[in-house]
Design a protein around this motif. Structure first.
Motif, PDB file in Angstrom:
ATOM      1  N   LYS A   1       9.483 -11.308 -17.063  1.00  0.00           N
ATOM      2  CA  LYS A   1       8.714 -11.187 -15.819  1.00  0.00           C
ATOM      3  C   LYS A   1       8.122 -12.548 -15.431  1.00  0.00           C
ATOM      4  N   ALA A   2       7.619 -13.302 -16.394  1.00  0.00           N
ATOM      5  CA  ALA A   2       7.080 -14.636 -16.114  1.00  0.00           C
ATOM      6  C   ALA A   2       8.190 -15.561 -15.603  1.00  0.00           C
ATOM      7  N   ALA A   3       9.373 -15.465 -16.198  1.00  0.00           N
ATOM      8  CA  ALA A   3      10.509 -16.265 -15.726  1.00  0.00           C
ATOM      9  C   ALA A   3      10.888 -15.840 -14.311  1.00  0.00           C
ATOM     10  N   LEU A   4      10.885 -14.535 -14.052  1.00  0.00           N
ATOM     11  CA  LEU A   4      11.184 -14.025 -12.719  1.00  0.00           C
ATOM     12  C   LEU A   4      10.204 -14.587 -11.699  1.00  0.00           C
ATOM     13  N   ASP A   5       8.922 -14.626 -12.045  1.00  0.00           N
ATOM     14  CA  ASP A   5       7.912 -15.156 -11.127  1.00  0.00           C
ATOM     15  C   ASP A   5       8.244 -16.594 -10.725  1.00  0.00           C
ATOM     16  N   VAL A   6       8.646 -17.410 -11.688  1.00  0.00           N
ATOM     17  CA  VAL A   6       8.982 -18.811 -11.408  1.00  0.00           C
ATOM     18  C   VAL A   6      10.240 -18.900 -10.549  1.00  0.00           C
TER      19      VAL A   6
END
Length: 141
Positions: free
Chosen positions: A15-20
């Motif tokens: 999810k953090a990677a998706l946000d970026v």
């Protein structure tokens, strides 16, 4: 998003990677620049999996996008996909092709995130696309 679902460590990292990736996509910015900016705005440590995914997608984006385009059916194209779905697909294809994580676990997490964050059609769309991508995974990785 007031009620965030309970996610395990790997899902949180994705999810953090998706946000970026989503932020870079929406702003037409370089992925690594967006990642550096995101880290400077948040003092929490970055999970190793998040780091691996963001850097890996940035490095292999052309090949990943080719694999996604080959797995899409009908009149869909990478540009027509909702940005959340496009970037979840990038994350999943990167992990399929460049990590030892089982494909079924990768697809399951992408579908779960899509059901929480994208359109009603996204989970089944991504499940089909990623299943086709997994079936055509290059053997040399």
């Amino acid at each position: 998003m007031a009620d965030q679902p309970h996610y395990g460590a790997q899902t949180k990292a994705r999810k953090a990677a998706l946000d970026v990736l989503f932020a870079a996509d929406q702003r037409g910015r370089d992925i690594l620049e967006a990642f550096t900016e995101s880290k400077s705005l948040d003092d929490r440590p970055v999970r190793e999996l998040t780091n691996e995914i963001v850097r890996g997608v940035a490095e292999h984006r052309d090949a990943i996008d080719r694999r996604i385009s080959e797995a899409v059916t009908g009149s869909w194209s990478l540009d027509r996909m909702p940005a959340v779905d496009r970037n979840l697909a990038r994350i999943a294809v990167f992990e399929m092709d460049h990590t030892d994580t089982p494909g079924s676990a990768i697809i399951s997490d992408a579908v779960r995130l899509a059901s929480d964050l994208s359109t009603d059609e996204s989970p089944s769309f991504l499940n089909g696309l990623l299943s086709r991508a997994l079936a055509t995974k290059p053997i040399d990785h």
